[in-house]
Write an enzyme that holds these catalytic residues in place. Structure first.
Site, short mmCIF file in Angstrom:
data_model
loop_
_atom_site.label_atom_id
_atom_site.label_comp_id
_atom_site.label_asym_id
_atom_site.label_seq_id
_atom_site.Cartn_x
_atom_site.Cartn_y
_atom_site.Cartn_z
N ASP A 188 0.92 -0.56 -0.10
CA ASP A 188 -0.26 0.21 0.22
C ASP A 188 0.96 1.29 0.13
OD1 ASP A 188 -1.57 2.24 0.60
OD2 ASP A 188 -3.29 1.06 2.11
N HIS A 189 1.08 2.08 -1.14
CA HIS A 189 2.17 3.20 -0.90
C HIS A 189 2.07 4.35 0.09
CE1 HIS A 189 -0.77 5.48 -3.41
NE2 HIS A 189 0.13 6.14 -3.73
N HIS A 251 -6.14 3.22 1.43
CA HIS A 251 -5.00 4.09 1.72
C HIS A 251 -5.59 4.71 3.19
CE1 HIS A 251 -3.25 3.13 -1.64
NE2 HIS A 251 -4.38 3.92 -2.44
C1 BG6 Z 1 -3.44 5.12 -5.99
C2 BG6 Z 1 -5.09 5.48 -6.21
O1 BG6 Z 1 -3.93 4.12 -5.21
O2 BG6 Z 1 -3.51 5.72 -5.54
C3 BG6 Z 1 -4.94 6.12 -7.57
O3 BG6 Z 1 -5.27 4.06 -7.97
C4 BG6 Z 1 -5.02 8.05 -6.93
O4 BG6 Z 1 -6.79 7.39 -8.36
C5 BG6 Z 1 -3.60 7.53 -6.06
O5 BG6 Z 1 -4.83 8.35 -7.33
C6 BG6 Z 1 -3.04 7.94 -5.05
O6 BG6 Z 1 -1.55 8.52 -4.17
P1 BG6 Z 1 -0.64 9.78 -4.25
O7 BG6 Z 1 0.66 9.50 -3.20
O8 BG6 Z 1 -0.81 10.58 -5.06
O9 BG6 Z 1 -1.50 10.25 -2.70
#
Ligand code: BG6
Length: 511
Positions: A188-189, A251
């Site tokens: 989960d990044h 997230h």
């Molecule tokens: C991704 C979603 O996991 O996270 C995207 O699929 C979203 O829709 C993105 O834009 C948001 O990540 P960050 O790091 O830009 O907040």
């Protein structure tokens, strides 16, 4: 205070399935290069790009060089020469076990040439429909087998982990038939973001924070993940997924669990993940009535962002002109625990909001004594702004504490002031992709920042009643907010009904 400098990861080969895609060039290769630059890769290291079609190693190196000029320029040519010769390609049909024998032979050859000791990190950067098949095929040719205690074979998978609870369970089951849980690293990044990890440091490395981190002092919590972008070029994925599936079970709940969990007894992968799962399990399940009252969905129509006209969701390329897909979600969740009794967690996320802001707001209760209204005309105790802690996850990363102070002058006039901490003032702003820590941790065998099977499933359990009710009652009022607005008015009403208000994102933090 001296802290141990991180050491290089063990010898290994990173095998990227779907290496021709966006993720590899935008995040993975730059992250691996940054690790190399920081001396965190072993000398004995290689990358195998697994592709659908026949592409030679030479061609693939050329493609990377062309696509990533800034990455190549940033590093010195010698480092690059070293890196380049360690990139190989393997072409196979992901679904067909036949090609996997050849991949295995290539890996053995690399092991012999580069001394990578049979340690493989399989990174599945493919569409999710291939996850189960790839895991099964790797296992079928013996590539999931760890021959001894020093050798490792690990699998990283990207979200989405299933489409709902049933498919997430099914995916976990297939993965477990082929790899042991300790070999599976679910990314989960958001957990790779420094600022999300810093919540752990803020809460558990400071003695002043935890004593007031509970229902005695905290009135409510807000978590906002606002994006300025629209659906971009992801129509086929997003139409199928929608905002709720795309952002909430992963997230937003990852951030919520770090804010709300009990202190783990060590910074160890299972201790931390036990606490995260425990707090998610304590979220009150939503009944169908709760879903109607406590959740809001929205879809953006045409509007204006930064003085530019932008299309509505239904006008975007490849989107159904009558699409019922939500691009905004807000909800109120309650946690059944001693610590959080009676403290609502309001969460919201959406596309085409006025800006890109990811913030957590901890709104404290009002000071209990009414002493100041006597000395300040017209000030009632409840009008005194409550203390607020704002954790800015991105952009302008940092933390603000907002509190009341006396304005200079003869009368006791009070006003809100801010103590603000900006990451870049202390630590500079070294550009990272957010993937460096995750890839490095996986090579070191540290799963702390990765999701465990139970954590994924509990996330889906929380959103399941919402998916059911929303699926059964299609909306009639989409689009219900204009691009460039903070979602539908129902999202404001969700808090207003409780006598509360969303904090305006981006305020109090201008540098
Ligand atoms: C991704 C979603 O996991 O996270 C995207 O699929 C979203 O829709 C993105 O834009 C948001 O990540 P960050 O790091 O830009 O907040």
């Amino acid at each position: 205070m001296t802290q141990k400098a991180p050491t290089a990861a063990p010898p290994s080969v990173i095998v990227i399935f779907g290496a021709g895609g966006d993720l590899t060039k935008r995040k993975l290769i730059p992250a691996i290069c940054n690790l190399k630059k920081q001396g965190l890769l072993a000398e004995q290291f290689a990358i195998v790009a697994v592709l659908h079609r026949q592409v030679s190693s030479e061609e693939f190196r050329g493609y990377l060089k062309k696509e990533l000029p800034e990455v190549w320029d940033e590093h010195n040519p010698e480092t690059w020469a070293e890196m380049e010769k360690r990139i190989y390609t393997s072409c196979l049909d992901f679904e067909n076990v036949e090609g996997y024998g050849e991949l295995k032979s290539l890996l053995t050859e690399i092991d012999n040439g580069q001394n990578t000791e049979g340690n493989y990190l399989f990174y599945l950067a493919t569409p999710p429909r291939f996850f189960g098949r790839i895991a099964a095929n790797l296992n079928a040719v013996g590539l999931s087998h760890e021959a001894n205690a020093d050798q490792w074979r690990r699998l990283i998978i990207e979200k989405p982990f299933g489409h709902d609870l049933a498919s997430a369970r099914e995916l976990n089951q297939v993965l477990h038939e082929n790899f042991a849980e300790h070999q599976i690293y679910r990314i989960d990044h958001y957990l790779g973001k420094e600022t999300v990890q810093n919540i752990l440091a803020y809460r558990f490395a400071n003695s002043t924070v935890e004593p007031i981190w509970n229902h005695n002092y905290i009135d409510h919590v807000q978590i906002t993940v606002a994006e300025s972008v629209g659906v971009e070029n992801r129509a086929s994925y997003y139409e199928h997924s929608g905002c709720l599936r795309d952002m909430v079970p992963n997230h937003l709940l990852a951030v919520l669990s770090i804010i709300a969990m009990e202190p783990p007894n060590s910074f160890n992968a299972n201790a931390l993940r036990d606490e995260q799962t425990k707090v998610l399990r304590a979220i009150q399940p939503l009944s169908p009535e709760d879903v109607l009252k406590q959740t809001v969905r929205g879809q953006y129509g045409p509007g204006k962002q930064a003085n530019r006209e932008v299309d509505g969701y239904r006008e975007e390329v490849d989107i159904d002109p009558e699409s019922k897909t939500e691009t905004f979600v807000a909800m109120k969740l309650m946690i059944d625990s001693w610590r959080w009794a009676g403290v609502p967690f309001y969460i919201r996320t959406g596309k085409r909001m006025p800006g890109r802001y990811t913030e957590v707001v901890i709104q404290y209760k009002h000071a209990p004594s009414a002493m100041f209204h006597k000395s300040t005309q017209s000030l009632r105790q409840e009008d005194l702004p409550a203390n607020m802690l704002v954790i800015r996850l991105q952009p302008n990363e940092g933390i603000d504490m907002i509190f009341n102070a006396k304005e200079p002058g003869p009368s006791m006039k009070l006003g809100s002031v801010i103590m603000d901490f900006h990451y870049k003032d202390y630590f500079g702003s070294d550009p990272t992709t957010g993937y460096e820590t995750l890839i490095y941790d996986c090579m070191k065998g540290d799963a702390t920042l990765f999701k465990r099977a139970d954590n994924i499933e509990v996330g889906w359990e929380i959103v399941a009643p919402i998916l059911d009710v929303w699926g059964a009652l299609p909306t009639r009022d989409f689009p219900n907010y204009a691009a460039g607005e903070w979602g539908p008015t129902a999202a404001d009403e969700l808090l207003e009904r409780d006598g509360r208000k969303w904090k305006d994102c981006g305020t109090f933090c201008e540098t």
